[in-house]
Design an enzyme around this catalytic site. Structure first.
Site, short mmCIF file in Angstrom:
data_model
loop_
_atom_site.label_atom_id
_atom_site.label_comp_id
_atom_site.label_asym_id
_atom_site.label_seq_id
_atom_site.Cartn_x
_atom_site.Cartn_y
_atom_site.Cartn_z
N ASN A 1 -2.19 0.44 6.68
CA ASN A 1 -1.66 -0.81 7.24
C ASN A 1 -0.80 -1.62 6.26
O ASN A 1 -0.76 -2.85 6.33
CB ASN A 1 -2.79 -1.65 7.85
CG ASN A 1 -3.85 -2.03 6.84
OD1 ASN A 1 -3.74 -1.69 5.67
ND2 ASN A 1 -4.87 -2.74 7.29
N HIS B 1 -2.10 -5.42 1.58
CA HIS B 1 -3.38 -6.09 1.38
C HIS B 1 -3.10 -7.53 0.98
O HIS B 1 -2.12 -7.81 0.29
CB HIS B 1 -4.18 -5.43 0.25
CG HIS B 1 -5.34 -6.26 -0.21
ND1 HIS B 1 -6.57 -6.23 0.43
CD2 HIS B 1 -5.45 -7.20 -1.19
CE1 HIS B 1 -7.37 -7.10 -0.17
NE2 HIS B 1 -6.72 -7.71 -1.14
N ARG C 1 -1.78 -14.15 4.52
CA ARG C 1 -2.51 -13.47 5.61
C ARG C 1 -1.74 -13.60 6.93
O ARG C 1 -1.71 -12.67 7.73
CB ARG C 1 -3.91 -14.07 5.77
CG ARG C 1 -4.82 -13.92 4.55
CD ARG C 1 -5.42 -12.57 4.39
NE ARG C 1 -6.23 -12.15 5.51
CZ ARG C 1 -6.92 -11.01 5.55
NH1 ARG C 1 -6.89 -10.18 4.50
NH2 ARG C 1 -7.61 -10.67 6.60
N GLU D 1 -9.62 -10.68 -7.38
CA GLU D 1 -8.64 -9.60 -7.22
C GLU D 1 -7.48 -9.74 -8.20
O GLU D 1 -6.98 -8.74 -8.72
CB GLU D 1 -8.15 -9.58 -5.77
CG GLU D 1 -9.28 -9.18 -4.80
CD GLU D 1 -8.87 -9.26 -3.34
OE1 GLU D 1 -7.71 -9.64 -3.04
OE2 GLU D 1 -9.72 -8.92 -2.49
N THR E 1 -5.38 -6.92 10.79
CA THR E 1 -5.71 -5.66 10.10
C THR E 1 -5.19 -4.45 10.87
O THR E 1 -4.62 -3.53 10.29
CB THR E 1 -7.25 -5.54 9.95
OG1 THR E 1 -7.74 -6.73 9.32
CG2 THR E 1 -7.64 -4.34 9.13
N LYS F 1 0.83 -1.21 0.00
CA LYS F 1 0.00 0.00 0.00
C LYS F 1 0.87 1.27 0.00
O LYS F 1 2.08 1.20 0.24
CB LYS F 1 -0.94 -0.04 1.21
CG LYS F 1 -1.96 -1.19 1.15
CD LYS F 1 -2.95 -1.11 2.31
CE LYS F 1 -3.99 -2.20 2.25
NZ LYS F 1 -5.02 -2.05 3.31
N ARG G 1 2.55 -6.14 9.03
CA ARG G 1 1.83 -4.98 9.59
C ARG G 1 2.43 -4.53 10.91
O ARG G 1 2.47 -3.33 11.21
CB ARG G 1 0.34 -5.31 9.71
CG ARG G 1 -0.36 -5.23 8.32
CD ARG G 1 -1.73 -5.80 8.33
NE ARG G 1 -2.49 -5.42 7.12
CZ ARG G 1 -3.63 -5.97 6.77
NH1 ARG G 1 -4.17 -6.94 7.52
NH2 ARG G 1 -4.27 -5.57 5.69
N PHE H 1 -15.64 3.90 6.85
CA PHE H 1 -14.27 4.28 6.50
C PHE H 1 -13.98 4.17 5.00
O PHE H 1 -12.84 4.37 4.57
CB PHE H 1 -13.26 3.42 7.27
CG PHE H 1 -13.39 1.93 7.05
CD1 PHE H 1 -12.89 1.32 5.90
CD2 PHE H 1 -14.00 1.13 8.01
CE1 PHE H 1 -13.00 -0.04 5.70
CE2 PHE H 1 -14.12 -0.25 7.81
CZ PHE H 1 -13.62 -0.83 6.65
N TYR I 1 -12.40 -2.16 -3.69
CA TYR I 1 -12.93 -2.29 -2.33
C TYR I 1 -14.46 -2.20 -2.29
O TYR I 1 -15.02 -1.86 -1.25
CB TYR I 1 -12.32 -1.23 -1.42
CG TYR I 1 -10.92 -1.57 -0.93
CD1 TYR I 1 -10.71 -2.65 -0.08
CD2 TYR I 1 -9.82 -0.80 -1.28
CE1 TYR I 1 -9.44 -2.97 0.39
CE2 TYR I 1 -8.54 -1.12 -0.83
CZ TYR I 1 -8.37 -2.20 0.01
OH TYR I 1 -7.11 -2.52 0.49
P1 GDP Z 1 -7.96 -6.79 5.76
O1 GDP Z 1 -8.56 -7.95 4.99
O2 GDP Z 1 -7.09 -7.24 6.91
O3 GDP Z 1 -7.24 -5.80 4.87
O4 GDP Z 1 -9.16 -6.00 6.46
P2 GDP Z 1 -10.66 -5.61 6.00
O5 GDP Z 1 -11.07 -6.40 4.78
O6 GDP Z 1 -11.51 -5.68 7.22
O7 GDP Z 1 -10.53 -4.07 5.62
C1 GDP Z 1 -9.97 -3.68 4.38
C2 GDP Z 1 -9.11 -2.46 4.61
O8 GDP Z 1 -9.92 -1.38 5.03
C3 GDP Z 1 -8.06 -2.59 5.73
O9 GDP Z 1 -6.89 -3.27 5.34
C4 GDP Z 1 -7.80 -1.14 6.07
O10 GDP Z 1 -6.90 -0.53 5.13
C5 GDP Z 1 -9.18 -0.52 5.89
N1 GDP Z 1 -9.87 -0.43 7.18
C6 GDP Z 1 -10.42 -1.43 7.91
N2 GDP Z 1 -10.96 -0.94 9.06
C7 GDP Z 1 -10.73 0.40 9.02
C8 GDP Z 1 -11.05 1.48 9.91
O11 GDP Z 1 -11.63 1.30 10.99
N3 GDP Z 1 -10.65 2.74 9.52
C9 GDP Z 1 -9.98 2.97 8.34
N4 GDP Z 1 -9.62 4.22 8.01
N5 GDP Z 1 -9.68 1.98 7.47
C10 GDP Z 1 -10.04 0.72 7.82
#
Ligand code: GDP
Length: 139
Positions: free
Chosen positions: A114, A117, A87, A128, A93, A11, A104, A59, A51
């Site tokens: 973070n 992805h 993962r 994807e 996350t 990222k 991370r 968010f 996304y």
């Molecule tokens: P991942 O699969 O671990 O990437 O997590 P998710 O699928 O739940 O979320 C996708 C992405 O959304 C995350 O990697 C973060 O970049 C973003 N994200 C998730 N939760 C939050 C949040 O509470 N605030 C913000 N700003 N971004 C978030």
């Protein structure tokens, strides 16, 4: 274990922090092969499409702002159990909850910014990878 492919993104925060080399070296050290890779700047439309499943989340705007804030590296990683292993290498996350030595924990500053992805299922990996790569670009 089955050989799988999964989509990884380095990222904008980790690209700006000059961690591309360390992150790719980690994947290779863990036995994941780079089957395709490209440095690119996502458009707003590309970030929103990628996304889309999060479009109702509070968010979503912030996430798309972040993902278009600078270049990213998109990669297809290949190896045994690649989806789950990537993962595990990435960590939780929220970096505050990530295990020591995960990408991370090492490189991310917050739940929003973070570092990496990784696809979370075979269906997501297929969608994807196809989002970013034509089959001729993978080897
Ligand atoms: P991942 O699969 O671990 O990437 O997590 P998710 O699928 O739940 O979320 C996708 C992405 O959304 C995350 O990697 C973060 O970049 C973003 N994200 C998730 N939760 C939050 C949040 O509470 N605030 C913000 N700003 N971004 C978030």
């Amino acid at each position: 274990m089955a050989i799988e492919r999964t989509l990884s993104i380095i990222k904008p925060d980790a690209v700006k922090g000059q961690h591309i080399g360390q992150i790719i070296a980690r994947f290779e050290a863990e036995g994941l092969r780079i089957a395709g890779a490209r440095l690119c700047q996502l458009s707003r439309r590309e970030a929103e499409g990628f996304y889309a499943e999060h479009s109702a989340r509070g968010f979503f705007g912030e996430l798309c702002d972040f993902m278009t804030s600078g270049p990213v590296v998109v990669m297809a990683l290949e190896g045994d159990d690649a989806i789950a292993r990537n993962r595990a290498i990435m960590g939780a996350t929220n970096p505050a909850n990530a295990e020591p030595n995960t990408l991370r924990k090492l490189y991310a500053a917050s739940v929003g910014e973070n570092a990496v992805h990784g696809s979370d299922s075979p269906a997501a990996a297929a969608r994807e990878i196809a989002y970013f790569f034509r089959s001729i670009e993978l080897s």
